[in-house]
Design an enzyme around this catalytic site. Sequence first.
Site, PDB file in Angstrom:
ATOM      1  N   CYS A 138       0.853  -1.194   0.000  1.00 38.21           N
ATOM      2  CA  CYS A 138       0.000   0.000   0.000  1.00 38.21           C
ATOM      3  C   CYS A 138       0.887   1.242   0.000  1.00 38.21           C
ATOM      4  O   CYS A 138       1.860   1.298   0.762  1.00 38.21           O
ATOM      5  CB  CYS A 138      -0.899  -0.021   1.236  1.00 38.21           C
ATOM      6  SG  CYS A 138      -1.970   1.410   1.370  1.00 38.21           S
ATOM      7  N   GLU A 182      -8.971  -0.925  -2.099  1.00 36.98           N
ATOM      8  CA  GLU A 182      -9.246   0.529  -2.157  1.00 36.98           C
ATOM      9  C   GLU A 182     -10.537   0.882  -1.417  1.00 36.98           C
ATOM     10  O   GLU A 182     -10.609   1.911  -0.750  1.00 36.98           O
ATOM     11  CB  GLU A 182      -9.313   1.012  -3.614  1.00 36.98           C
ATOM     12  CG  GLU A 182      -8.034   0.815  -4.418  1.00 36.98           C
ATOM     13  CD  GLU A 182      -6.775   1.321  -3.742  1.00 36.98           C
ATOM     14  OE1 GLU A 182      -6.858   2.261  -2.931  1.00 36.98           O
ATOM     15  OE2 GLU A 182      -5.693   0.760  -4.006  1.00 36.98           O
TER      16      GLU A 182
HETATM   17 ZN    ZN Z   1      -3.757   1.082   0.096  1.00 37.33          ZN
END
Ligand code: ZN
Length: 201
Positions: A138, A182
């Site tokens: 991420c 997401e």
């Molecule tokens: Zn992320």
Amino acid sequence: MKRKYITIVAAVCALFVTSCGGGWSATEEELINSSRMSRMRVTTVDNEADSLLLRSECLPLTAREVASPIFGRLVASMVESVNDPENRGVGIAAPQVGVLRRVVVVQRFDKAGTPFEVYVNPVIESYGEEWSVGSEGCLSVPGLRGEVRRATSITLGWRDPVDFEPRREVIEGFTAVIFQHEIDHLGGVLYTDRADSVNEE
Ligand code: ZN
């Protein structure tokens, strides 16, 4: 007479502000406009203020907000940010650029040319029966990767960024995993919360 004039001027100003910005807050407008449609700073968990943002629930967007130029500037900046050659990602959610709104940009690996596309108020309406474990990272959690269990197929509902009409699609494979990652961001959830194990890259 003078008071009436002031009232009319105030009403016209309010109308102008509303038609320009929709329901965006002054803070949101300032942050988004200052990006000038180029890369925005990506929020990370190692910054205390950022980590509070990353743990927040995001607000849905209205048709009026999506129709405003602010929205266009936000998504242009999100696409630039996820495409940073020095820190490239495959998807990005608005809280990762400091905006607590329900919009994500996802790279569609299941489409020709693997375009980045914009999804407003995305919701996973249902999960397929098959789940599998895969490696995730991420942009907001630098230096780490983890093994996360995700559905291999989802039914996604969202609003179209152009006409705000509701849309629905079954999405499969790696692209379905990106959507799950997401959309988690919009509820303040990070992949590390779901990971079986997290390790340094
Ligand atoms: Zn992320």
